[in-house]
Design a protein around this motif. Structure first.
Motif, mmCIF file in Angstrom:
data_model
loop_
_atom_site.group_PDB
_atom_site.id
_atom_site.type_symbol
_atom_site.label_atom_id
_atom_site.label_comp_id
_atom_site.label_asym_id
_atom_site.label_seq_id
_atom_site.Cartn_x
_atom_site.Cartn_y
_atom_site.Cartn_z
ATOM 1 N N THR A 173 0.872 -1.166 0.000
ATOM 2 C CA THR A 173 0.000 0.000 0.000
ATOM 3 C C THR A 173 0.911 1.218 0.000
ATOM 4 O O THR A 173 1.237 1.768 1.056
ATOM 5 C CB THR A 173 -0.939 -0.010 1.199
ATOM 6 O OG1 THR A 173 -1.639 -1.265 1.241
ATOM 7 C CG2 THR A 173 -1.957 1.124 1.097
ATOM 8 N N SER A 222 0.920 4.339 -0.527
ATOM 9 C CA SER A 222 0.623 5.624 0.098
ATOM 10 C C SER A 222 0.889 5.629 1.599
ATOM 11 O O SER A 222 0.989 6.699 2.202
ATOM 12 C CB SER A 222 -0.826 6.020 -0.169
ATOM 13 O OG SER A 222 -1.710 5.071 0.401
ATOM 14 N N THR A 223 1.013 4.478 2.201
ATOM 15 C CA THR A 223 1.238 4.399 3.641
ATOM 16 C C THR A 223 2.717 4.254 4.005
ATOM 17 O O THR A 223 3.060 4.195 5.180
ATOM 18 C CB THR A 223 0.469 3.216 4.259
ATOM 19 O OG1 THR A 223 1.005 1.977 3.751
ATOM 20 C CG2 THR A 223 -1.013 3.300 3.946
ATOM 21 N N TYR A 224 3.559 4.186 3.002
ATOM 22 C CA TYR A 224 4.985 3.977 3.223
ATOM 23 C C TYR A 224 5.767 5.277 3.101
ATOM 24 O O TYR A 224 5.531 6.082 2.198
ATOM 25 C CB TYR A 224 5.550 2.972 2.220
ATOM 26 C CG TYR A 224 5.292 1.543 2.589
ATOM 27 C CD1 TYR A 224 4.011 0.997 2.494
ATOM 28 C CD2 TYR A 224 6.322 0.726 3.056
ATOM 29 C CE1 TYR A 224 3.764 -0.322 2.849
ATOM 30 C CE2 TYR A 224 6.086 -0.587 3.406
ATOM 31 C CZ TYR A 224 4.804 -1.112 3.296
ATOM 32 O OH TYR A 224 4.569 -2.420 3.664
ATOM 33 N N ALA A 234 4.934 9.312 4.039
ATOM 34 C CA ALA A 234 3.551 9.154 3.619
ATOM 35 C C ALA A 234 2.828 10.468 3.915
ATOM 36 O O ALA A 234 3.383 11.330 4.609
ATOM 37 C CB ALA A 234 2.920 7.990 4.359
ATOM 38 N N ASP A 242 1.516 8.868 -5.615
ATOM 39 C CA ASP A 242 0.848 7.734 -4.983
ATOM 40 C C ASP A 242 -0.007 6.963 -5.978
ATOM 41 O O ASP A 242 -0.178 5.746 -5.845
ATOM 42 C CB ASP A 242 0.014 8.199 -3.793
ATOM 43 C CG ASP A 242 0.874 8.591 -2.594
ATOM 44 O OD1 ASP A 242 0.319 9.117 -1.604
ATOM 45 O OD2 ASP A 242 2.111 8.377 -2.645
ATOM 46 N N ARG A 280 7.821 1.209 6.589
ATOM 47 C CA ARG A 280 6.805 1.639 7.535
ATOM 48 C C ARG A 280 6.832 0.692 8.731
ATOM 49 O O ARG A 280 7.445 -0.373 8.671
ATOM 50 C CB ARG A 280 5.408 1.636 6.898
ATOM 51 C CG ARG A 280 4.879 0.264 6.540
ATOM 52 C CD ARG A 280 3.403 0.295 6.207
ATOM 53 N NE ARG A 280 2.629 0.623 7.411
ATOM 54 C CZ ARG A 280 1.299 0.713 7.434
ATOM 55 N NH1 ARG A 280 0.598 0.510 6.323
ATOM 56 N NH2 ARG A 280 0.658 1.001 8.533
ATOM 57 N N LEU A 284 4.240 -1.385 11.052
ATOM 58 C CA LEU A 284 2.870 -1.867 11.079
ATOM 59 C C LEU A 284 2.714 -2.830 12.239
ATOM 60 O O LEU A 284 3.412 -3.852 12.293
ATOM 61 C CB LEU A 284 2.522 -2.558 9.755
ATOM 62 C CG LEU A 284 1.109 -3.138 9.622
ATOM 63 C CD1 LEU A 284 0.080 -2.015 9.718
ATOM 64 C CD2 LEU A 284 0.952 -3.899 8.313
#
Length: 120
Positions: free
Chosen positions: A28, A30-32, A53, A74, A100, A102
């Motif tokens: 994903t 956009s979350t990194y 992000a 993104d 990221r 998580l």
């Protein structure tokens, strides 16, 4: 399956420009946070630029500040490194990294590296 594929790089004269791209899939994006590193022969790998992000905050090593620009798209799941006013000392293998945290676990994925050579 996660893929991090770099493109761009090559040979350029001092003062020239290059753009590196790093396309990802399987994450994903956009979350990194995304980062560019480089490693010159005989030297340790160093962090060159970071883009978070959303909101996409950026940071640069002092050695490239004002000359390099990191950006991300993104929608294309791609990060870029625009390198202007290149110097001989910018010669290195450049790597991108996606990372990221998580659920307390650090996730990071590296690109394969791309050679940038600045030479007259």
């Amino acid at each position: 399956q996660v893929r991090v594929v770099q493109s761009g790089g090559g040979l350029v004269q001092p003062g020239g420009s290059l753009r590196l791209s790093c396309a990802t899939s399987g994450i994903t994006f956009s979350t990194y946070d995304m980062e560019w590193y480089r490693q010159a022969p005989g030297k340790e790998r160093e962090l060159v630029a970071t883009i978070t992000a959303t909101p996409g905050s950026t940071a640069y090593a002092d050695s490239v500040k004002g000359r390099f620009t990191i950006s991300r798209d993104d929608a294309k799941e791609t990060v870029y490194l625009q390198m202007d006013s290149l110097r001989l000392e910018d010669t290195a293998v450049y790597y991108c990294k996606a990372h990221r945290i998580l659920a307390g676990v650090r996730l990071q994925y590296w690109g394969q590296g791309t050679q940038v050579t600045v030479s007259s």
